[in-house]
Design an enzyme around this catalytic site. Sequence first.
Site, PDB file in Angstrom:
ATOM      1  N   ASP A  85       0.857  -1.185   0.000  1.00 42.67           N
ATOM      2  CA  ASP A  85       0.000   0.000   0.000  1.00 42.67           C
ATOM      3  C   ASP A  85       0.889   1.229   0.000  1.00 42.67           C
ATOM      4  O   ASP A  85       2.009   1.196   0.526  1.00 42.67           O
ATOM      5  CB  ASP A  85      -0.913   0.021   1.225  1.00 42.67           C
ATOM      6  CG  ASP A  85      -2.029  -1.014   1.144  1.00 42.67           C
ATOM      7  OD1 ASP A  85      -2.464  -1.329   0.023  1.00 42.67           O
ATOM      8  OD2 ASP A  85      -2.483  -1.474   2.206  1.00 42.67           O
TER       9      ASP A  85
ATOM     10  N   ASP B 289      -6.946  -1.186  -4.598  1.00 46.06           N
ATOM     11  CA  ASP B 289      -7.995  -0.827  -3.642  1.00 46.06           C
ATOM     12  C   ASP B 289      -8.924   0.225  -4.242  1.00 46.06           C
ATOM     13  O   ASP B 289     -10.149   0.148  -4.093  1.00 46.06           O
ATOM     14  CB  ASP B 289      -7.390  -0.270  -2.350  1.00 46.06           C
ATOM     15  CG  ASP B 289      -6.524  -1.265  -1.612  1.00 46.06           C
ATOM     16  OD1 ASP B 289      -6.720  -2.491  -1.774  1.00 46.06           O
ATOM     17  OD2 ASP B 289      -5.629  -0.819  -0.854  1.00 46.06           O
TER      18      ASP B 289
END
Length: 158
Positions: A113, A129
């Site tokens: 991330d 995401d």
Amino acid sequence: MLAVYLIISAALIGLDQWVKYLTVTNIQLGETKEFIPGFLSFTNLRNTGAAWSLLEGKMWFFYIVTVIVVAVVLYILVKNINGSKWFTVGLSLVLAGAVGNFIDRIRLGYVVDMFQTEFISFPIFNVADSALVVGVICIFVYLILEEKAAKDGKNETN
């Protein structure tokens, strides 16, 4: 027409993996680099769970769920290829997001991330995401429009 939606998914998967590669090669694990002051930073983060680290370390759960989601989405895409653009684009985005993070989980054992919003407290996220969230929003828009059309149709027949 199915090929167009699969190309959209493949392009987003490629973008997701490219941004993740750039993140891990240019930002140390845990390091944050400001991109747009007060708005967006890049942080190299490893996530073994979902948003807010939910189900952290439950990799088999994510493997199973992802395989099921991908199979269902591909089935629906093939069966409903001439359906609503909102629905079909939404499914393509969900497919891209699921596969993008699945590649990380299989290859690395965690998801990379990197996007951190500065203006609101929100989990650090990635391209996959974002694709998932936008895809789900598209599907909800489709469902809302279908519901409205169904109600309008009932009102016209009464």
